[in-house]
Design a protein around this motif. Sequence first.
Motif, short mmCIF file in Angstrom:
data_model
loop_
_atom_site.label_atom_id
_atom_site.label_comp_id
_atom_site.label_asym_id
_atom_site.label_seq_id
_atom_site.Cartn_x
_atom_site.Cartn_y
_atom_site.Cartn_z
N LYS A 1 3.17 5.94 1.20
CA LYS A 1 2.94 7.37 1.43
C LYS A 1 1.69 7.84 0.69
CE LYS A 1 7.67 8.88 2.35
NZ LYS A 1 8.78 9.73 1.88
N ALA A 2 1.49 7.34 -0.52
CA ALA A 2 0.31 7.71 -1.29
C ALA A 2 -0.96 7.20 -0.60
CB ALA A 2 0.40 7.15 -2.70
N GLU B 1 2.72 2.41 10.56
CA GLU B 1 3.66 1.48 11.19
C GLU B 1 4.46 0.71 10.14
OE1 GLU B 1 1.24 -0.87 13.79
OE2 GLU B 1 1.13 0.72 15.29
N GLU B 2 3.80 0.30 9.05
CA GLU B 2 4.52 -0.42 8.00
C GLU B 2 5.53 0.49 7.32
OE1 GLU B 2 3.82 -2.93 3.89
OE2 GLU B 2 2.07 -2.46 5.13
N LEU B 3 5.15 1.73 7.07
CA LEU B 3 6.07 2.69 6.45
C LEU B 3 7.30 2.89 7.33
CD1 LEU B 3 6.71 4.79 4.24
CD2 LEU B 3 5.43 6.44 5.60
N LEU C 1 -5.84 7.95 2.86
CA LEU C 1 -6.55 7.66 4.10
C LEU C 1 -6.80 8.94 4.90
CD1 LEU C 1 -4.75 4.38 5.15
CD2 LEU C 1 -7.19 4.63 4.62
N GLU C 2 -5.84 9.85 4.90
CA GLU C 2 -6.05 11.13 5.59
C GLU C 2 -7.24 11.88 4.99
OE1 GLU C 2 -2.43 13.32 7.29
OE2 GLU C 2 -1.68 12.34 5.47
N MET D 1 7.88 0.74 -2.92
CA MET D 1 6.91 0.38 -1.90
C MET D 1 6.68 1.54 -0.94
SD MET D 1 4.93 -1.90 -0.90
CE MET D 1 4.22 -2.84 0.36
N ILE D 2 7.74 2.25 -0.57
CA ILE D 2 7.60 3.36 0.36
C ILE D 2 6.72 4.46 -0.23
CG2 ILE D 2 8.87 5.26 1.46
CD1 ILE D 2 11.03 3.24 2.18
#
Length: 74
Positions: free
Chosen positions: A6-7, A40-42, A12-13, A1-2
């Motif tokens: 990150k992906a 925030e979720e990360l 999004l960036e 999930m992490i």
Amino acid sequence: MIEALKARIAELEAEIGHATASADATAYKDLLDDLERHVEELEARGGKAPQSALALVRPDGDSEVEDQFDNMPI
């Protein structure tokens, strides 16, 4: 999930960069809100967000740290 978070943050960036280049303010704001949620979720899951993403969602991060020291006794 992490790793998935990150992906998605990296995606999004890139999308924010395109929205900035095209001067699409509405898309930029929506993407920035989405990026902030993902960051925030990360962090809530124990991951570390990339510095580039943090700079976008928390441009004055140093002031947050400084605010922690405002009420410290001397």
